[in-house]
Scaffold this motif. Structure first.
Motif, PDB file in Angstrom:
ATOM      1  N   TRP A  68       9.160   0.197   7.719  1.00 18.34           N
ATOM      2  CA  TRP A  68       9.304   1.742   7.006  1.00 18.34           C
ATOM      3  C   TRP A  68       8.042   2.107   6.329  1.00 18.34           C
ATOM      4  CZ3 TRP A  68      14.478  -0.847   4.717  1.00 18.34           C
ATOM      5  CH2 TRP A  68      15.371  -0.636   5.749  1.00 18.34           C
ATOM      6  N   ILE A  69       7.265   1.124   5.845  1.00 14.47           N
ATOM      7  CA  ILE A  69       5.753   1.246   5.476  1.00 14.47           C
ATOM      8  C   ILE A  69       5.012   1.743   6.574  1.00 14.47           C
ATOM      9  CG2 ILE A  69       3.605   0.118   4.590  1.00 14.47           C
ATOM     10  CD1 ILE A  69       5.487  -1.886   3.167  1.00 14.47           C
ATOM     11  N   PRO A  75       1.156   8.020   9.697  1.00 10.28           N
ATOM     12  CA  PRO A  75       1.260   9.521   9.791  1.00 10.28           C
ATOM     13  C   PRO A  75       0.398   9.912   8.691  1.00 10.28           C
ATOM     14  CG  PRO A  75       3.417   8.662  10.219  1.00 10.28           C
ATOM     15  CD  PRO A  75       2.721   7.642   9.659  1.00 10.28           C
ATOM     16  N   ARG A  76       0.693   9.746   7.418  1.00 15.93           N
ATOM     17  CA  ARG A  76      -0.191  10.212   6.301  1.00 15.93           C
ATOM     18  C   ARG A  76      -1.802   9.772   6.576  1.00 15.93           C
ATOM     19  NH1 ARG A  76       2.297  14.190   4.330  1.00 15.93           N
ATOM     20  NH2 ARG A  76       4.355  13.737   3.545  1.00 15.93           N
ATOM     21  N   LEU A  77      -2.087   8.635   6.730  1.00 12.67           N
ATOM     22  CA  LEU A  77      -3.418   8.294   7.044  1.00 12.67           C
ATOM     23  C   LEU A  77      -4.075   9.142   8.299  1.00 12.67           C
ATOM     24  CD1 LEU A  77      -3.366   4.203   7.273  1.00 12.67           C
ATOM     25  CD2 LEU A  77      -4.428   6.006   5.688  1.00 12.67           C
ATOM     26  N   ALA A  78      -3.341   9.269   9.185  1.00 17.82           N
ATOM     27  CA  ALA A  78      -3.720  10.389  10.430  1.00 17.82           C
ATOM     28  C   ALA A  78      -4.033  11.542   9.808  1.00 17.82           C
ATOM     29  CB  ALA A  78      -2.820  10.335  11.412  1.00 17.82           C
ATOM     30  N   LYS A 124      -0.830  -4.444   7.940  1.00 17.26           N
ATOM     31  CA  LYS A 124      -0.089  -5.606   7.780  1.00 17.26           C
ATOM     32  C   LYS A 124       0.665  -5.472   6.234  1.00 17.26           C
ATOM     33  CE  LYS A 124      -0.879  -7.731  11.699  1.00 17.26           C
ATOM     34  NZ  LYS A 124      -0.317  -7.711  12.918  1.00 17.26           N
ATOM     35  N   SER A 125       1.954  -5.273   6.217  1.00  9.51           N
ATOM     36  CA  SER A 125       2.770  -5.334   5.213  1.00  9.51           C
ATOM     37  C   SER A 125       3.107  -6.893   4.709  1.00  9.51           C
ATOM     38  CB  SER A 125       3.915  -4.578   4.999  1.00  9.51           C
ATOM     39  OG  SER A 125       4.821  -4.991   6.004  1.00  9.51           O
ATOM     40  N   ARG A 173       3.624  -4.177  -5.188  1.00  2.00           N
ATOM     41  CA  ARG A 173       2.929  -3.041  -5.664  1.00  2.00           C
ATOM     42  C   ARG A 173       1.934  -2.249  -5.112  1.00  2.00           C
ATOM     43  NH1 ARG A 173       0.469  -6.158 -10.835  1.00  2.00           N
ATOM     44  NH2 ARG A 173      -0.345  -7.634  -9.092  1.00  2.00           N
ATOM     45  N   GLY A 174       1.864  -2.219  -3.714  1.00  3.35           N
ATOM     46  CA  GLY A 174       1.238  -1.444  -2.955  1.00  3.35           C
ATOM     47  C   GLY A 174      -0.477  -1.798  -3.131  1.00  3.35           C
ATOM     48  N   GLU A 175      -0.666  -2.862  -3.470  1.00  5.65           N
ATOM     49  CA  GLU A 175      -1.960  -3.181  -3.540  1.00  5.65           C
ATOM     50  C   GLU A 175      -2.496  -3.491  -1.981  1.00  5.65           C
ATOM     51  OE1 GLU A 175      -2.821  -6.382  -6.758  1.00  5.65           O
ATOM     52  OE2 GLU A 175      -0.946  -6.898  -6.242  1.00  5.65           O
ATOM     53  N   VAL A 176      -3.860  -3.274  -2.021  1.00  6.98           N
ATOM     54  CA  VAL A 176      -4.364  -3.120  -0.556  1.00  6.98           C
ATOM     55  C   VAL A 176      -5.923  -4.261  -0.353  1.00  6.98           C
ATOM     56  CG1 VAL A 176      -5.751  -1.693   1.029  1.00  6.98           C
ATOM     57  CG2 VAL A 176      -3.684  -0.988  -0.204  1.00  6.98           C
ATOM     58  N   GLU A 177      -5.946  -4.743   0.464  1.00  9.50           N
ATOM     59  CA  GLU A 177      -6.924  -5.402   1.006  1.00  9.50           C
ATOM     60  C   GLU A 177      -7.360  -4.932   2.304  1.00  9.50           C
ATOM     61  OE1 GLU A 177      -9.077  -7.337  -0.725  1.00  9.50           O
ATOM     62  OE2 GLU A 177      -7.856  -7.171  -2.518  1.00  9.50           O
ATOM     63  N   VAL A 178      -8.688  -4.595   2.609  1.00  9.68           N
ATOM     64  CA  VAL A 178      -9.228  -4.070   3.801  1.00  9.68           C
ATOM     65  C   VAL A 178     -10.312  -4.971   4.394  1.00  9.68           C
ATOM     66  CG1 VAL A 178     -10.242  -2.237   4.966  1.00  9.68           C
ATOM     67  CG2 VAL A 178      -8.606  -1.538   2.915  1.00  9.68           C
ATOM     68  N   PHE A 179     -10.385  -5.546   5.508  1.00 13.85           N
ATOM     69  CA  PHE A 179     -11.279  -6.392   6.213  1.00 13.85           C
ATOM     70  C   PHE A 179     -11.884  -5.686   7.437  1.00 13.85           C
ATOM     71  CE2 PHE A 179      -8.455  -9.312   3.797  1.00 13.85           C
ATOM     72  CZ  PHE A 179      -9.239  -9.867   2.862  1.00 13.85           C
TER      73      PHE A 179
END
Length: 318
Positions: A68-69, A75-78, A124-125, A173-179
């Motif tokens: 679901w995430i 689509p929003r990212l796109a 990855k959620s 909490r929707g926190e994000v880490e990007v590698f």
């Protein structure tokens, strides 16, 4: 039956309905399983049939939440990235006489320099604890091999790839880490090498090495668990319990899986802590990147993340 219990049953039924409506085939080896347990991957590549009980309807809450995430976020990212971006794009890697298929989350030409090269993104959620682990150690080897395979699939189809990016999103909490990592011959070679080894192991998959010496928390979800662990008495399969109260079975399953996860994590954590402690023995107190290391007068070590990473901070004595 109380309103609360009815709602709990309805929620469980909704998750099961989602699982049934969007079945994920466990037959064959895909890119998502390329870096997973070697024996599981060898079984899949060898075409070992998946037992019927392994495909029965489950709640699969974590997997469904992840789906679901993805359904909302990709689509929003796109949309934000604009043109020249694709989501859920099919790719395949051909090597050593086998074809490994996959669906990459997102590929875009809107981020790379030069623009003729794509950036491949995999979302990855994860739980908060896993997110904290990833902050400290980066993407897992399995996740790296997966996204490198996506990149290689694009390269084999005639596209150019400049970077790969694994994005971890915390479910709480929707926190994000990007590698982000540059993509090139080294990453392509790692995928080719992994496939070559799996092809060899698939000739005798029962002899392929497991990634663990004892059942871990991933094992109950493996479709080959009964065959894999049969030589040591097998791994209990709660799905085979047909006549018990469903709420009881669910409770036992959750508790048992928690027990497996906790035991595996405790064992791994102790070993990792001892190894890290030994490696830090000769280190003087001070700031090292994101981490501050200190020593007490009695020789006890103190390790913590710095303020800018306070949400993942932890301290400990050893």
């Amino acid at each position: 039956m109380t309103v609360e219990s009815k709602l709990r049953e309805i929620l469980a039924a909704a998750f099961r309905a989602e699982t049934a409506a969007n079945p994920h085939s466990q037959e064959g080896l895909s890119m998502s399983g390329l870096g997973a347990c070697t024996r599981r991957a060898a079984y899949a590549l060898a075409g070992i049939p998946v037992p019927p009980t392994a495909t029965s309807s489950k709640e699969n809450r974590a997997a469904n939440l992840g789906t679901w995430i993805h359904a909302g976020l990709l689509p929003r990212l796109a949309q934000v990235l604009g043109g020249r971006t694709v989501v859920e794009f099919p790719v395949q890697v051909d090597s050593d006489g086998v074809c490994i298929p996959g669906h990459l989350d997102l590929a875009t030409f809107a981020l790379a320099v030069p623009e003729a090269e794509a950036v491949v993104v995999d979302v990855k959620s994860v739980t908060g604890s896993i997110l904290s682990d990833r902050r400290l150690t980066g993407p897992t080897r399995a996740h790296k091999l997966q996204i490198w395979a996506y990149g290689l699939g694009l390269v084999q189809s005639g596209r150019r790839v400049s970077h790969t990016a694994v994005v971890y999103v915390g479910r709480e909490r929707g926190e994000v880490e990007v590698f982000v990592e540059e993509f090139g011959p080294e990453q392509e070679g790692a995928v080719y090498s992994r496939i070559a080894r799996l092809v060899e192991w698939s000739k005798a998959p029962d002899e392929a090495p497991r990634d663990t010496a004892q059942p871990r928390y991933e094992c109950p979800s493996c479709p080959f668990r009964a065959r894999c662990w049969s030589a040591v008495g097998g791994l209990p399969v709660v799905d085979d319990v047909q006549d018990a109260d469903p709420s009881l079975v669910g409770g036992v399953e959750r508790a048992a899986l928690s027990y497996l996860r906790a035991g595996a994590a405790e064992s791994d954590a102790k070993a990792a802590k001892a190894l890290a402690r030994a490696e830090l023995t000769q280190v003087t107190a001070g700031q090292y990147g994101r981490v501050r290391v200190g020593w007490s007068a009695k020789g006890a070590i103190s390790v913590r993340l710095t303020a800018q990473h306070s949400e993942a901070s932890s301290g400990g004595q050893a």
